[in-house]
Design a protein around this motif. Structure first.
Motif, short mmCIF file in Angstrom:
data_model
loop_
_atom_site.label_atom_id
_atom_site.label_comp_id
_atom_site.label_asym_id
_atom_site.label_seq_id
_atom_site.Cartn_x
_atom_site.Cartn_y
_atom_site.Cartn_z
N LEU A 76 -64.09 9.21 -22.92
CA LEU A 76 -65.35 9.63 -23.54
C LEU A 76 -65.58 8.89 -24.85
O LEU A 76 -66.68 8.41 -25.13
N VAL A 77 -64.53 8.78 -25.67
CA VAL A 77 -64.66 8.18 -27.00
C VAL A 77 -64.75 6.65 -26.91
O VAL A 77 -65.52 6.02 -27.63
N MET A 112 -73.92 9.35 -25.39
CA MET A 112 -72.66 9.61 -26.10
C MET A 112 -71.72 8.43 -25.89
O MET A 112 -71.52 7.63 -26.78
N LEU A 136 -64.73 10.24 -36.36
CA LEU A 136 -65.35 9.27 -35.43
C LEU A 136 -66.34 8.36 -36.17
O LEU A 136 -66.80 8.70 -37.26
N GLN A 192 -71.13 8.55 -33.15
CA GLN A 192 -70.38 9.43 -32.25
C GLN A 192 -70.09 10.78 -32.90
O GLN A 192 -70.11 11.81 -32.23
N PHE A 224 -71.03 14.09 -30.84
CA PHE A 224 -70.00 15.06 -30.47
C PHE A 224 -70.28 16.40 -31.14
O PHE A 224 -70.10 17.46 -30.53
#
Lengths: 209, 209
Positions: free
Chosen positions: A60-61, B1, B118, B122, B126
């Motif tokens: 996801l990151v 995302m 992050l 992001q 998130f």
């Protein structure tokens, strides 16, 4: 896979839910399968359940490190199920010595049993997704494999080399067994880690002189 | 995302990867946060990392129990990050006694710190996803909350009541604190479990007579 059309579902909803819950309860056992790698603080060995969470989060990151044709949500689905066969087959460390062909056969039998607990349509879908991951040929599977390989490297770097000394791993072995696979799916990520890995091996070499 | 457009990314790719990896290493600590619930075999308490994996898998398998407007991939993303604040704030058992408002404040500070590791774009994405989960108003968040509540119920059923006797939980409390939330997102699932829960409380009542 999820949101299965009604006509693909088995007749009795209660039976369907019962099969789904039986599979999910069986899956719980993955939390008791231990890997060679430790947690990032070195406090204990990691299990394959929490590892599966961590690498799904990695995907996801780090999704923006993937090629444009990679579908991150499919990668996450793959990573959530990729280690379930270890409930029967155990985890084989990448730097360990084992018979790869025999292990692959054990995993095939495990996949049949474990995914077979699901309702038939889902059993087929999950199995196809796991087969795709194992084959490592599609863009999604190639990126998923990159992510799966990179997380232990980071755990080892965070714990002063981690399990590398115990397995006698060399920089060249790391490049062949891990680097090539990470670079195939996420080249910029491997470049970033290569600096840290080279620094670790250089420091170790001088400390052993 | 994931797959963030290039213009939303920070200037230096190496800095971006470094921030992403720092977040992922911090996330590893979730594997050391213990929950009240045990594994399905009762062998030890579950940690929030492996719990997060298990419920993401729950969402994938039970996706066909959700309303048609639920996006299972977004639910999975929510569930992968939903407990990260526990790294600073700890896990609060659903049947425990704690100050909910104070806990919510601690979690807000935790969210700012942890998601703040992050890259900025992001961090924002998130955080928005976690806020949506916490608010439990959108179809995706309602289903995610259902799944989060249902997994401990199953773990308790699998271990002869699990932590229910220790917390003195009654069937009525279970219906209010858990049942209502599960039924909101996944009514058929709660009906299926209700039979097993009623049977457990009935058996316990006769054993205590």
């Amino acid at each position: 896979m999820a949101n299965t059309p009604l006509d693909k579902r088995s007749a009795a909803p209660a039976d369907r839910i019962a099969a789904q819950l039986a599979f999910l309860t069986e899956a719980c056992k993955l939390k008791s399968v231990l890997r060679a790698t430790t947690l990032c603080d070195g406090s204990r060995r990691e299990n394959s359940g929490e590892h599966s969470w961590h690498i799904a989060l990695y995907a996801l990151v780090l999704g923006d490190q993937a090629q444009a044709d990679v579908n991150i949500d499919r990668v996450i689905r793959m990573l959530l199920i990729h280690d379930l066969v270890e409930i029967d087959a155990g985890d084989m460390p990448v730097h360990g010595t084992h018979d790869a062909a025999a292990q692959a056969q054990i995993e095939q039998i495990a996949a049949r049993r474990i995914f077979g607990l699901l309702p038939p349509d889902q059993a087929q879908d999950f199995r196809a997704l796991w087969d795709e991951f194992e084959a490592a040929e599609t863009p999604d599977a190639i990126f998923a494999k990159s992510i799966d390989r990179v997380q232990p490297v980071i755990a080892n770097l965070e714990t002063g080399g981690g399990t590398w000394p115990a397995y006698g791993v060399t920089a060249a072995q790391l490049e062949t067994r891990v680097g090539a696979k990470v670079a195939r799916g996420a080249p910029a990520l491997w470049s970033a880690l290569k600096h840290r890995i080279d620094a670790w091996f250089a420091a170790r070499a001088s400390s052993l002189e």
